[in-house]
Design a protein around this motif. Structure first.
Motif, PDB file in Angstrom:
ATOM      1  N   MET A 205     156.041 -33.089  72.208  1.00 43.99           N
ATOM      2  CA  MET A 205     156.001 -31.801  72.903  1.00 43.99           C
ATOM      3  C   MET A 205     154.553 -31.487  73.217  1.00 43.99           C
ATOM      4  O   MET A 205     153.666 -31.682  72.380  1.00 43.99           O
ATOM      5  N   PHE A 206     154.280 -31.028  74.440  1.00 41.35           N
ATOM      6  CA  PHE A 206     152.959 -30.540  74.828  1.00 41.35           C
ATOM      7  C   PHE A 206     153.110 -29.084  75.237  1.00 41.35           C
ATOM      8  O   PHE A 206     154.074 -28.712  75.907  1.00 41.35           O
ATOM      9  N   ARG A 207     152.145 -28.260  74.849  1.00 44.02           N
ATOM     10  CA  ARG A 207     152.280 -26.807  75.036  1.00 44.02           C
ATOM     11  C   ARG A 207     150.973 -26.222  75.538  1.00 44.02           C
ATOM     12  O   ARG A 207     149.905 -26.490  74.976  1.00 44.02           O
ATOM     13  N   SER A 208     151.040 -25.441  76.616  1.00 39.64           N
ATOM     14  CA  SER A 208     149.865 -24.707  77.075  1.00 39.64           C
ATOM     15  C   SER A 208     150.302 -23.582  78.004  1.00 39.64           C
ATOM     16  O   SER A 208     151.071 -23.810  78.939  1.00 39.64           O
ATOM     17  N   GLY A 209     149.810 -22.379  77.745  1.00 41.14           N
ATOM     18  CA  GLY A 209     150.119 -21.224  78.573  1.00 41.14           C
ATOM     19  C   GLY A 209     151.102 -20.280  77.923  1.00 41.14           C
ATOM     20  O   GLY A 209     151.843 -20.660  77.012  1.00 41.14           O
ATOM     21  N   TYR A 210     151.114 -19.020  78.380  1.00 37.66           N
ATOM     22  CA  TYR A 210     152.023 -18.014  77.811  1.00 37.66           C
ATOM     23  C   TYR A 210     152.252 -16.906  78.820  1.00 37.66           C
ATOM     24  O   TYR A 210     151.449 -16.688  79.731  1.00 37.66           O
ATOM     25  N   ARG A 216     153.564 -15.145  69.568  1.00 32.16           N
ATOM     26  CA  ARG A 216     152.634 -16.159  70.076  1.00 32.16           C
ATOM     27  C   ARG A 216     151.689 -16.643  68.994  1.00 32.16           C
ATOM     28  O   ARG A 216     151.313 -15.896  68.086  1.00 32.16           O
ATOM     29  N   GLN A 217     151.297 -17.913  69.095  1.00 31.02           N
ATOM     30  CA  GLN A 217     150.248 -18.485  68.265  1.00 31.02           C
ATOM     31  C   GLN A 217     149.206 -19.126  69.180  1.00 31.02           C
ATOM     32  O   GLN A 217     149.440 -19.304  70.379  1.00 31.02           O
ATOM     33  N   ALA A 218     148.069 -19.497  68.612  1.00 24.88           N
ATOM     34  CA  ALA A 218     146.980 -20.097  69.398  1.00 24.88           C
ATOM     35  C   ALA A 218     147.243 -21.591  69.562  1.00 24.88           C
ATOM     36  O   ALA A 218     146.522 -22.431  69.032  1.00 24.88           O
ATOM     37  N   ASP A 219     148.287 -21.920  70.326  1.00 22.89           N
ATOM     38  CA  ASP A 219     148.723 -23.316  70.443  1.00 22.89           C
ATOM     39  C   ASP A 219     148.519 -23.899  71.834  1.00 22.89           C
ATOM     40  O   ASP A 219     149.135 -24.901  72.183  1.00 22.89           O
ATOM     41  N   ASP A 220     147.638 -23.289  72.640  1.00 14.92           N
ATOM     42  CA  ASP A 220     147.391 -23.819  73.971  1.00 14.92           C
ATOM     43  C   ASP A 220     146.714 -25.182  73.895  1.00 14.92           C
ATOM     44  O   ASP A 220     145.813 -25.416  73.075  1.00 14.92           O
ATOM     45  N   ASN A 221     147.161 -26.109  74.756  1.00 16.15           N
ATOM     46  CA  ASN A 221     146.672 -27.495  74.767  1.00 16.15           C
ATOM     47  C   ASN A 221     146.940 -28.214  73.449  1.00 16.15           C
ATOM     48  O   ASN A 221     146.186 -29.100  73.044  1.00 16.15           O
ATOM     49  N   GLY A 296     146.770 -30.005  80.864  1.00 11.34           N
ATOM     50  CA  GLY A 296     146.718 -28.602  80.477  1.00 11.34           C
ATOM     51  C   GLY A 296     145.292 -28.079  80.495  1.00 11.34           C
ATOM     52  O   GLY A 296     144.332 -28.854  80.372  1.00 11.34           O
ATOM     53  N   TYR A 297     145.151 -26.765  80.662  1.00  8.65           N
ATOM     54  CA  TYR A 297     143.818 -26.168  80.637  1.00  8.65           C
ATOM     55  C   TYR A 297     143.796 -24.974  79.693  1.00  8.65           C
ATOM     56  O   TYR A 297     144.814 -24.306  79.488  1.00  8.65           O
ATOM     57  N   ASN A 298     142.623 -24.722  79.106  1.00  8.15           N
ATOM     58  CA  ASN A 298     142.442 -23.576  78.210  1.00  8.15           C
ATOM     59  C   ASN A 298     141.047 -23.001  78.450  1.00  8.15           C
ATOM     60  O   ASN A 298     140.038 -23.660  78.192  1.00  8.15           O
ATOM     61  N   LEU A 299     141.010 -21.762  78.958  1.00 12.62           N
ATOM     62  CA  LEU A 299     139.743 -21.061  79.217  1.00 12.62           C
ATOM     63  C   LEU A 299     139.571 -19.877  78.271  1.00 12.62           C
ATOM     64  O   LEU A 299     138.771 -18.974  78.547  1.00 12.62           O
TER      65      LEU A 299
END
Length: 424
Positions: A205-210, A216-221, A296-299
């Motif tokens: 599983m890959f996870r990024s975005g909400y 929610r948890q801090a699981d982006d990318n 995925g991206y995380n800014l």
């Protein structure tokens, strides 16, 4: 009925039920845009039909439409950031569907959309029929759950191939909600051993975005990896809803997920004004080559851009992390090991671990980049350990190993290959 209750008791219970209905119908008591409000809608809808009160029926239908439009995307993915709540909200709407059907309402549209929500659950089930534990989820067995679509992905996945129809696709992506699920095979005959078990398949599983901050948890990318009947790299769990509890705080942070953190700290993840600062940038699912590519991206780290390229190749995963900033930072790439992993060899560029109860191994290998890497294998039970905690059940936690690769600089790359290997 009259045989069970006296006239005075019937009058008392009738008045109490009407009193509850009036309470539920009052807007100031209504919980909007959350599953708690769904429970209220369900109760008011039934009471409306029971007492033949059209005003209550129409009010509950209006509210239910609002809940429906908020809680699910057009892909029928729940925005509450949790496998558990995808299932709970689907189940609540199934109950509402049954009430509407019982009283002669048109329900085909609702049923078809709920089957779509079940499809997400089917892809999000790991091959052992346990739900993918992302967000505030409890590790639960779904192998005996009711299925609306007896031929669907959820039926096939939850019953380990003994019910339903084998899906045409071994992977699925939900870019708007930020999820990718990939599976090595649906039929053991398509696997490397030919006569293996359904639950032996490699799954990712890959996870990024909400789209909301609920659960929610801090699981982006971040990602989860399962193989050979065991959890390989795991999501953190949630422990409890006591937000100030230090275990809860850690488990929700980026430090407890398989991603890259900056300067040893998490990013702000409970801000609805930052929706859109993370997500899935690109995806290409190739059925013929059985290779899936997701970017995925995380800014959400101030002044830092994290791009993660994620490639799934049946029994291998390739990850390229690109981190860029105008300032110097310490970047840490994290891998949280499942309980079945026993590290055997650890070097600056590699870790080899055995998978308990199997003759298989997991290898993490860092490919050549311009950055000098420093490796740390952290046992969560060690004094002062800042990583290595897993919570699969509520109010319980265990210690695990966390592998951390560090690199410093303005712009850093991690090129990482993860392979599932046999004893040879």
């Amino acid at each position: 009925s009259e045989e069970l209750f006296s006239d005075s008791e019937i009058a008392l219970y009738t008045e109490q039920l009407k009193r509850h209905a009036r309470y539920l119908a009052d807007d100031k008591n209504y919980l909007k845009n959350q599953n708690h409000g769904l429970f209220q809608d369900k109760a008011l809808l039934f009471l409306g039909y029971f007492f033949k009160n059209q005003e209550w029926i129409e009010l509950s239908k209006k509210r239910l439409l609002g809940q429906w439009n908020f809680l699910f995307t057009d892909e029928m993915v729940c925005v509450e950031n949790s496998f558990t709540y995808q299932y709970v909200n689907k189940l609540l709407f199934v109950d509402i569907f049954k009430i509407l059907k019982q009283f002669g309402e048109e329900t085909d549209f609702l049923k078809n959309k709920l089957i779509q929500a079940e499809e997400f659950i089917g892809y999000a089930l790991m091959p052992d029929a346990y739900g993918a534990p992302f967000g505030d989820s409890i590790r639960s067995d779904y192998s005996s759950c009711e299925c609306l679509d007896k031929e669907g992905v959820f039926a096939f996945s939850s019953r380990k191939g003994k019910m339903g129809k084998k899906p045409d696709e071994r992977s699925r992506i939900y870019p708007k909600a930020g999820y990718y699920f990939g599976r090595e095979f649906w039929d053991p005959a398509d696997g490397p051993q030919k006569d293996g078990r359904f639950e032996d398949a490699t799954w990712v599983m890959f996870r990024s975005g909400y789209l909301s901050i609920t659960h929610r948890q801090a699981d982006d990318n971040s990602f989860i990896l399962y193989s050979k009947g065991q959890d390989i790299f795991v999501d953190s769990g949630f422990y409890s809803y006591m937000f100030r509890n230090p275990i809860r705080r850690y488990l929700r942070s980026a430090n407890a997920h398989n991603t890259v953190i900056v300067d040893g700290v998490s990013f702000p993840f409970l801000r609805s004004d930052l929706i859109g600062f993370s997500g899935i940038l690109y995806h290409e699912l190739n059925r013929e080559k059985q290779a899936d590519y997701v970017v995925g991206y995380n800014l959400l780290y101030h002044g830092v851009c994290h791009i993660r390229h994620f490639l799934f190749l049946k029994e291998a995963v390739f990850i390229l992390d690109e981190l860029t900033s105008c300032y110097e930072h310490r970047y840490s790439q994290l891998f949280h090991c499942g309980k079945a992993l026993q590290p055997l060899i650890v070097s600056d560029k590699e870790m080899l671990a055995s998978i308990s109860e199997t003759d298989s191994y997991v290898r993490i290998k860092q490919l050549e980049t311009e950055n000098q890497l420093f490796v740390h294998l952290i046992n969560g039970a060690a004094p002062g350990a800042e990583y290595g905690i897993l919570s699969e059940l509520r109010d319980q936690y265990e210690y695990i190993y966390t592998l951390r690769f560090d690199a410093a600089g303005k712009n850093v790359q991690f090129a990482t290959m993860i392979t599932i290997e046999n004893h040879e």
